[in-house]
Design a protein around this motif. Structure first.
Motif, short mmCIF file in Angstrom:
data_model
loop_
_atom_site.label_atom_id
_atom_site.label_comp_id
_atom_site.label_asym_id
_atom_site.label_seq_id
_atom_site.Cartn_x
_atom_site.Cartn_y
_atom_site.Cartn_z
N LEU A 1 0.85 -1.19 0.00
CA LEU A 1 0.00 0.00 0.00
C LEU A 1 0.88 1.24 0.00
CD1 LEU A 1 -1.23 -2.24 2.27
CD2 LEU A 1 -3.16 -0.66 2.11
N ASP A 2 0.52 2.19 -0.83
CA ASP A 2 1.24 3.46 -0.89
C ASP A 2 0.24 4.58 -0.60
OD1 ASP A 2 3.90 4.85 -1.94
OD2 ASP A 2 2.18 5.96 -2.75
N LEU A 3 0.51 5.34 0.44
CA LEU A 3 -0.39 6.44 0.82
C LEU A 3 -0.29 7.54 -0.23
CD1 LEU A 3 -2.30 7.56 2.99
CD2 LEU A 3 -0.29 8.51 4.13
N ASP A 4 -1.41 7.86 -0.85
CA ASP A 4 -1.41 8.85 -1.93
C ASP A 4 -1.23 10.26 -1.39
OD1 ASP A 4 -1.88 6.86 -3.83
OD2 ASP A 4 -4.05 6.98 -3.55
N GLY A 5 -0.39 11.01 -2.06
CA GLY A 5 -0.30 12.44 -1.80
C GLY A 5 0.27 12.82 -0.45
N LEU A 6 1.17 12.03 0.10
CA LEU A 6 1.72 12.38 1.40
C LEU A 6 2.51 13.68 1.33
CD1 LEU A 6 2.18 11.67 4.37
CD2 LEU A 6 4.19 10.35 3.67
N LYS A 7 3.23 13.90 0.23
CA LYS A 7 4.00 15.15 0.11
C LYS A 7 3.06 16.35 0.08
CE LYS A 7 7.57 17.41 -2.65
NZ LYS A 7 6.88 18.71 -2.64
N THR A 8 1.93 16.20 -0.60
CA THR A 8 0.96 17.30 -0.64
C THR A 8 0.39 17.57 0.75
OG1 THR A 8 0.38 16.65 -2.89
CG2 THR A 8 -1.14 18.12 -1.74
N ILE A 9 0.14 16.49 1.50
CA ILE A 9 -0.37 16.66 2.87
C ILE A 9 0.67 17.38 3.73
CG2 ILE A 9 -1.06 15.43 4.95
CD1 ILE A 9 -2.24 13.27 3.20
N ASN A 10 1.93 16.98 3.60
CA ASN A 10 2.98 17.64 4.38
C ASN A 10 3.11 19.11 4.02
OD1 ASN A 10 3.76 15.37 5.88
ND2 ASN A 10 5.17 14.67 4.29
N ASP A 11 3.04 19.42 2.72
CA ASP A 11 3.18 20.81 2.29
C ASP A 11 1.98 21.65 2.69
OD1 ASP A 11 5.59 20.10 1.19
OD2 ASP A 11 4.81 19.87 -0.85
N TYR B 1 -0.58 20.81 5.10
CA TYR B 1 -1.04 20.73 6.49
C TYR B 1 0.09 20.70 7.51
CZ TYR B 1 -5.65 19.61 4.58
OH TYR B 1 -6.84 19.65 3.92
N GLY B 2 1.28 20.41 7.07
CA GLY B 2 2.40 20.29 8.00
C GLY B 2 2.78 18.84 8.24
N HIS B 3 4.00 18.65 8.72
CA HIS B 3 4.51 17.29 8.88
C HIS B 3 3.84 16.53 10.02
CE1 HIS B 3 7.67 18.91 6.26
NE2 HIS B 3 7.95 17.65 5.97
N LEU B 4 3.33 17.24 11.01
CA LEU B 4 2.62 16.54 12.07
C LEU B 4 1.36 15.88 11.55
CD1 LEU B 4 2.96 18.98 15.12
CD2 LEU B 4 4.14 16.81 14.73
N VAL B 5 0.64 16.59 10.68
CA VAL B 5 -0.55 16.00 10.07
C VAL B 5 -0.15 14.87 9.13
CG1 VAL B 5 -2.58 16.47 8.65
CG2 VAL B 5 -1.82 18.16 10.32
N GLY B 6 1.00 15.04 8.46
CA GLY B 6 1.48 13.96 7.60
C GLY B 6 1.80 12.70 8.40
N SER B 7 2.44 12.88 9.55
CA SER B 7 2.71 11.72 10.41
C SER B 7 1.41 11.12 10.92
CB SER B 7 3.60 12.14 11.58
OG SER B 7 4.86 12.60 11.13
#
Length: 436
Positions: A307-317, A319-325
């Protein structure tokens, strides 16, 4: 708040009174034991001391191993203290055995040698608590272990050299209520340790601390009983020695349980992902190897989902890395909750996960993938998550694990390509900025 404080005070009073009552009963029991005449058997006392010394040595080894892992100085000092106590017990146990048939037993030094050994252990238990309070952690565990061992050797030598100057009497006042009042001094020191361990249990309620508390209680009881001893190897003295053996056994049991718990924690950390708590890549490879061997042996296939989480880089950019984690942990929770107990979910990489499905073929794997997609689609927590999923099935044809993972990876990127064609402009919404 007031009721809680009152309840806590009532609990402390109850514990204190129960301890006082127990110690009074033990003193009366030891006083009653003075009426019982038992044959003076030096071998019995010698064997009890040998057993105590063996338990002390094993406990010292276990606590020093614990110190290596936790760097907790209380373990170092307790280990050194019990090692020294074991050495003293070995030295005094020799006095109870007649190695040469023509030589009489030399028991003159035994009572005070035993008393000195108890004093050393009591003082070191208090010292361990003091050091743990002011200097709890060690930065150089190996050097401190070596220093502790050298100190034990030096003190043992001084102790052995001073035996000749000790008086031979067990009790100079055998008819008093406490024929051996000198035994109350180490008992009082053990009592200080007992109340300190009681306070420590409020903060650290571990098997090690609970059993050390129980062992300290038994040591206090042993000193109260030995204070009733009017002669060497009478009933109160033998009873006290039996309590000491029990104390060593209880302390050793707690140390072993604590070490087992620490080793299990270390083992879990070695095979777990620190962020999600799922299995890590090392554990994933072990599971895949076991499953391939089982499939080769039984012929029942298993499936692997990547499984590959879609758009993690977009989430980090956005919402921030805490939301990405948090997004990574949300997907991990979905895998953990909505999979079977025999399945293994692992974090494969940064935003990639793997799911091993024993005894499953491609239709079952697709149903699991659809269920994961459905759960993610129904999750209302922002940002919305989706994942690309690739599937591979091992049927026992002898292919390598790397080949199996490569097949699942190719299937995953094929699904990504299809989704990119269907939704070429799909992006994650940016985080809203609060109005001023």
């Amino acid at each position: 708040m007031g009721q809680s404080s009152l309840k806590h005070r009532h609990t402390r009073t109850t514990v204190f009174l129960s301890h006082v009552a127990a110690f009074l009963l033990l003193i009366l029991a030891a006083y009653w034991l003075r009426r019982i005449t038992i044959p003076s058997d030096p071998l019995l006392q010698g064997y009890l001391q040998v057993i105590s010394s063996l338990l002390a040595f094993v406990f010292a080894a276990v606590t020093l191993v614990r110190f290596q892992g936790t760097q907790d100085r209380i373990s170092l000092i307790l280990g050194a203290g019990f090692l020294l106590s074991g050495a003293v017990l070995v030295a005094t146990s020799v006095l109870f055995f007649q190695f040469l048939p023509d030589e009489p037993l030399r028991l003159l030094w035994a009572p005070f040698a035993w008393w000195i050994g108890r004093m050393i252990l009591a003082l070191l238990m208090v010292a361990a608590l003091l050091v743990e309070h002011f200097m709890p952690r060690s930065r150089h565990p190996r050097q401190e272990i070596a220093s502790a061992l050298l100190a034990v050797i030096a003190v043992t030598y001084v102790f052995a050299a001073s035996l000749r100057g000790l008086p031979p009497e067990v009790s100079r006042h055998p008819q008093t209520f406490f024929p051996s009042p000198q035994q109350l001094l180490p008992g009082g020191i053990f009592l200080v340790s007992l109340f300190w361990y009681r306070r420590r249990l409020v903060v650290e309620d571990s098997p090690f601390d609970r059993t050390m508390y129980a062992a300290t209680w038994l040591n206090v009881a042993a000193q109260l009983s030995s204070a009733q001893s009017a002669r060497l190897m009478d009933a109160p003295f033998v009873f006290a020695q039996s309590l000491i053996v029990m104390g060593y056994a209880v302390a050793l049991g707690g140390a072993l349980l604590e070490n087992a718990r620490l080793f299990e924690r270390v083992r879990h950390m070695a095979v777990s992902d620190p962020l999600t708590g799922l299995a890590n890549y090392r554990r994933l490879l072990d599971v895949l190897e076991n499953e391939t061997e089982r499939t080769d042996r039984t012929g029942r296939p298993f499936a692997v989902l990547l499984l590959d989480l879609d758009g993690l880089k977009t989430i980090n950019d956005s919402y921030g890395h805490l939301v990405g984690s948090r997004a990574i942990c949300r997907l991990a929770d979905i895998l953990r909750i909505h999979c079977r107990a025999i399945d293994t979910a692992a974090r494969y990489g940064g935003d990639e996960f793997a799911l091993v499905l024993p005894e499953s073929q491609e239709p079952e794997a697709h149903r699991v993938a659809d269920r994961i997609r459905e759960v993610m689609a129904n999750d209302d927590e922002p940002p919305r998550l989706s994942a690309s999923i690739g599937i591979a099935v091992y049927r026992g044809d002898g292919e390598r694990i790397e080949t199996l993972l490569s097949e699942a990876d190719q299937d995953l990127y094929a699904e990504k390509a299809k989704r990119a064609k269907r939704h070429p402009n799909a992006i994650y919404p940016r985080r809203r900025t609060p109005k001023t």
